[in-house]
Design a protein around this motif. Sequence first.
Motif, PDB file in Angstrom:
ATOM      1  N   LEU A 493     -51.179 -98.623 -18.160  1.00  0.00           N
ATOM      2  CA  LEU A 493     -50.171 -99.822 -17.990  1.00  0.00           C
ATOM      3  C   LEU A 493     -49.150 -99.490 -17.340  1.00  0.00           C
ATOM      4  O   LEU A 493     -48.052-100.211 -17.335  1.00  0.00           O
ATOM      5  CB  LEU A 493     -50.090-100.344 -19.320  1.00  0.00           C
ATOM      6  N   ASN A 494     -48.694 -98.095 -17.145  1.00  0.00           N
ATOM      7  CA  ASN A 494     -47.579 -97.774 -16.735  1.00  0.00           C
ATOM      8  C   ASN A 494     -47.184 -98.518 -15.425  1.00  0.00           C
ATOM      9  O   ASN A 494     -45.762 -98.353 -15.113  1.00  0.00           O
ATOM     10  CB  ASN A 494     -47.562 -96.150 -16.615  1.00  0.00           C
ATOM     11  N   LYS A 514     -61.548-102.912 -17.010  1.00  0.00           N
ATOM     12  CA  LYS A 514     -60.532-101.817 -16.787  1.00  0.00           C
ATOM     13  C   LYS A 514     -59.398-102.158 -17.523  1.00  0.00           C
ATOM     14  O   LYS A 514     -58.508-101.279 -17.931  1.00  0.00           O
ATOM     15  CB  LYS A 514     -60.002-101.901 -15.257  1.00  0.00           C
ATOM     16  N   LEU A 515     -58.876-103.355 -17.561  1.00  0.00           N
ATOM     17  CA  LEU A 515     -57.692-103.925 -18.181  1.00  0.00           C
ATOM     18  C   LEU A 515     -57.779-103.609 -19.659  1.00  0.00           C
ATOM     19  O   LEU A 515     -56.879-103.180 -20.555  1.00  0.00           O
ATOM     20  CB  LEU A 515     -57.365-105.215 -17.867  1.00  0.00           C
ATOM     21  N   HIS A 516     -58.953-103.995 -20.316  1.00  0.00           N
ATOM     22  CA  HIS A 516     -59.232-103.768 -21.655  1.00  0.00           C
ATOM     23  C   HIS A 516     -59.122-102.421 -22.195  1.00  0.00           C
ATOM     24  O   HIS A 516     -58.580-101.943 -23.180  1.00  0.00           O
ATOM     25  CB  HIS A 516     -60.607-104.275 -21.868  1.00  0.00           C
ATOM     26  N   GLN A 517     -59.690-101.392 -21.521  1.00  0.00           N
ATOM     27  CA  GLN A 517     -59.733-100.042 -21.714  1.00  0.00           C
ATOM     28  C   GLN A 517     -58.144 -99.574 -21.505  1.00  0.00           C
ATOM     29  O   GLN A 517     -57.666 -98.714 -22.508  1.00  0.00           O
ATOM     30  CB  GLN A 517     -60.565 -99.306 -20.662  1.00  0.00           C
ATOM     31  N   ALA A 518     -57.300-100.201 -20.474  1.00  0.00           N
ATOM     32  CA  ALA A 518     -55.961 -99.787 -20.513  1.00  0.00           C
ATOM     33  C   ALA A 518     -55.089-100.209 -21.685  1.00  0.00           C
ATOM     34  O   ALA A 518     -54.292 -99.414 -22.386  1.00  0.00           O
ATOM     35  CB  ALA A 518     -55.311-100.279 -19.186  1.00  0.00           C
ATOM     36  N   LEU A 519     -55.465-101.453 -22.365  1.00  0.00           N
ATOM     37  CA  LEU A 519     -54.725-101.865 -23.398  1.00  0.00           C
ATOM     38  C   LEU A 519     -55.115-101.073 -24.497  1.00  0.00           C
ATOM     39  O   LEU A 519     -54.413-100.871 -25.443  1.00  0.00           O
ATOM     40  CB  LEU A 519     -55.256-103.375 -23.374  1.00  0.00           C
TER      41      LEU A 519
END
Length: 1175
Positions: A493-494, A514-519
């Motif tokens: 998320l950087n 991809k977003l879920h894994q980053a969260l």
Amino acid sequence: MAQPVYHYAGKTWLPCRTVADGDCFFHAVFGERDGADGRYSDKRALSRRMYWASFLTYFKEDTPNVLLKIMGNCFVANEFPNNSLDNLQEYANKVTQSHHWVLVEEIPILCTLWHVRVVLFVNEGEPMIFEPNPEMCRDFPFSRDGEVREQVVRLETNHFERLQADVQKEAGDLGRDSLQTVTNDSETDEETAQTESVYLQKKRYKKKGSAGFLGGQYQISLLTMVLLNAVRKMKIWVMSTENDEAGKFEDLVFESPEGDILVQAKHKDDENTIINYNTLMSVSKKGSFSLAKYYVSFQELRRKFKNLRNVVICTNAELQIDKEMSGVLVTNTSDKRSLLRFEDKASFETGGHFYTFKIDDGGNENSKNFISEFKEKIKLFYEENVPNTKASIADEDVKQFLKMLQFHVHYLDKASCTDTFVDNLIASITLADNLDTREIFSAINKYIQNWFTASEGVYLSHLDAQSMFFDIRTNKYCEKLQLYDVSFQNNTLNCFKGRILHIVTGQPILNIVKLHQALQKEDAKALILKKEDGVRILKEGIRVFSMMTGYGFLVVTHPVETDEPTLEWLCKKINTILDSSKDKKLVLVAGEQDKMVQRIKFLNLSSYEEVKKEIGFGDLTEQTQVNMRRQRNIIFQGYRVSLEELLGHKIPDYLDCETLARLAIKGGEIQLGTKLKHSEADADIDTYYIERKVKRSQENLPESQLRNLKDLEDRIILISDASGMGKTTILSKLAVGIKEDNPALWVTKIDMNSHSNTLKQTSKNRSKTVSVDDLLNDQRDTKLDGEFVKKLFHKEDTVVLMLDAVDEVSDIYMKLVMDMISDFKTQKNFKNIFITTRPHLCLDLEDVLQVTAFELEPFTKEDQVNFLAKYWTEKLVIRDEAKRKRCLLFARILIDEMSRWINETSTKTFAGIPLQTKMLAEVFQERTQMHGDETNCWESCKEFLSSDKEEPHLPKMANLSQLYELFLEKKRDIFLTKGQTAGNAITEQMALDKLEECHEYHRALAIQIILYYPKPSYMVERFRKNDSETPSISFKAVSLADSFPESFVENYVFRAGIVQRVGENVDFIHRTFAEYFAAQCLLLELKQSSPSEEFKTFLVEQVLLTEELAVVCIFFDHFLQKELESIPKETLSAFREEKKISMIYDDSPEYLFYFISQGFTGIVNFCLACNDIKI
């Protein structure tokens, strides 16, 4: 036809696709759009039907008058004999069935139950409007308060369909809302906000110890039920358990602006425990139901709870009303807004009712005596349990306690805690839409259990409860995301510097993964809202996100389209959240032109970021790429292959994000194409197949060499041979074998007979080209669906194309086909091409393809014997070695006899043609009937195997036509056997009459396939309205195929075993049978006294003098040999007088010599007879 439009409330309304079944009313009014096919569907239709039935049977004798009137209309509409309530149970059972289509008369009931206004168009005029009627519901559970929701639908041919407002006059269905409200939500007014803040300030309380295990489970069930009721019935509240402030009513403390409710839960291991007068009047401190104990506690807690509404004792025990309590305890029905009411059919006598104390200030002696006795018990309780306390026991205090006290018995006992109870409890909660009710109950119950057993007392608010539901919804969605077994490069998320991130995508799922894994990496809590959630859930989710500090991210995937005022409210609300809380961020996963995205972007331009990139194979981590390359999760025409085998190093060039997502699912598979298989008639051919050889010039190749593509020198293989030589069969075997040897190759076999519709339509559209893609897309099983499939099919050296029956294409379309075949030479996706034809088209194809054709080697005598032996071994299930040898002996003797029957001077012997060998196999396999005449007294293989004879008894003589007649006789016997006519002369004759009708159909179909120019397929001809393609000739003796009813074709013609269904068409099991019956048609027409001029010209010029109908001539000659004498003399004279035969006899005698060389004695004699030459 123009799309119908409807006008209502100043808007234009357009139909939306809605599932068309018995539940279509529920789909139209309550449905969500299905992601698979875009139709509206209500997954809870069955639950709604059960609830509807519960409502119908709830009131019994006390049914409200307005409901009685409506139910009377319903009884009439459902054709009950009268409108009496005697029909009630039958009617209630009926509405639970999904095949019961909702009637217009029933809509008022459904509107009331779900608090929805239904605007119904029955035509394009003014709509019918149905409003909810609270008088109908009275105190029935689930009656709704608040805004009435509205849905516009239409009824067309018994099918309800959703209508969508076309507010901005844009074409198509712009989106949806699960149920659109009449008015839009506005910002919470200041007074409500202040009230809410008072309750939300309650954070902690002092907690007592918890109950025992069973008591604790009972208490948890009670807390869960109250929370679920509160979510759907009340706006602002907090609840606590084991609250020390609540004294003896500490098990549940529910505080709200409408009044505080304090509950004591008493669970008894034995549900048959009796509560009676003595139990209530107990003065023991340990008395579970001692009213005196609870009175003392009430006196203390009412000073702490200023907004006290009720104190409640809930128990699973049973109450016995003794004579001392007669007239004192009163039965009450739970109010529809009661938090303690639960809905289950069995519970209307228990959980739906409770007891209160009737305090009569008048002359009720029982009431006076009870209060007097109760006061004495209170004094004794103080003396025994609270010594040294001077208590003032006033009548008003006692009466106030008894008025506030409710007694719920048999509450949440085993009989009422059923699955139906759970379904009904959660049925009307909007936040539970599209979720499994049992899973929701389990998750909420677990949350309550953790809250209950926690050492610290923390208030639970309405926002906490809503947050639970959104956590469940988000977690459930995330469970689906975790099924994707992929990791992404540089996934943090950087890079998210702003407050709003818009991920621009048309295929969102991998972006969301991809977003879920980053969260997850950042341990950031997100609230996820999806398009299918609908506008109401979207609104509630945004509100919860704004007020709950735990959420850092709001993720909205493809926001639902809605009306302009709602859209404006949503965007302003999100903007307010982002302005007031710097720690909260918004992620939008949607298309570039999404309306919500554009509005939010305009309001927050400085903090808005945009990412425009679909996820591709190169975005995955190296390890994920390796795993996906090697995993064999692609079922390609029935064979498992990996991406690496299929695409090699070109995976990123061919793999689109949609296909990538399908492959990324754990254990997921994708199907490409259908498995190659033999025709139904040859399903078991592998057990008796004889490998073939092909030849050209001095070159001879075994079939195995054609199958070995690596060593095959020719890219294009053309096989030309006569009917019955096995061109189609070898092509099928090669297709299956090549696919088996090369699983990563796309092997496709196209039968040109099955694509007449495509060729016809192409010609009709005046298109100059047709492609293999067009032919494949014409059939459901071979359709090239999706971008990945299309790109794969056109990948270089990927396709092995098999083109069969090119010669059977109508002359009208032949140029189209030839142009298509010519293009094959330059199309790089075709690794190898195999084409079959009969000889008359061979030279044209050789010229177009610049190749020399192969011929098929006929069966050798040994091939014939082996085929017969293998065939009978399989069909007769021969496992005994001795019988195998006798089977082989029968085959050898039969072939030897066949050689004597026919003068075999040709290189292609009678049985050397595989089709005819197979016919021999079928004819001589077994007999179903025996006939008396000598010519038919022969033994079958089955009979020979059962005898002890050294040699079988076989027919004395047979030729090609006789073999076909034997085959038809075999089929006749089977037809009679299936008709069960044995021993009954009448039924046998009836069956024979039907069989003759079948042969009439065979002749009609043969005319269409063989003798019409152009040649339409049966089904096209049958249903063609504008008959632009007319036959060249007309037959007086034969009916048209389309004159036969379809039911006759299905029930009798197919049973006769000569024709079969091929795709949508009907065709002969082999073309030679069509030619056999076509020859019959020619003879029948000659038997007419005056055949038409067109027929006579056709017979001479198109049949006798062309190579294309050579097989028809063989059969025609046979019929003429037998029946020349039956042709009327005037018919022969007509041929002579009009000089139709002179071109054969006088002008071109070489034709006559040809007929003589071929042994066509019947045709030669016919020509001579037409010229009045005596034989």
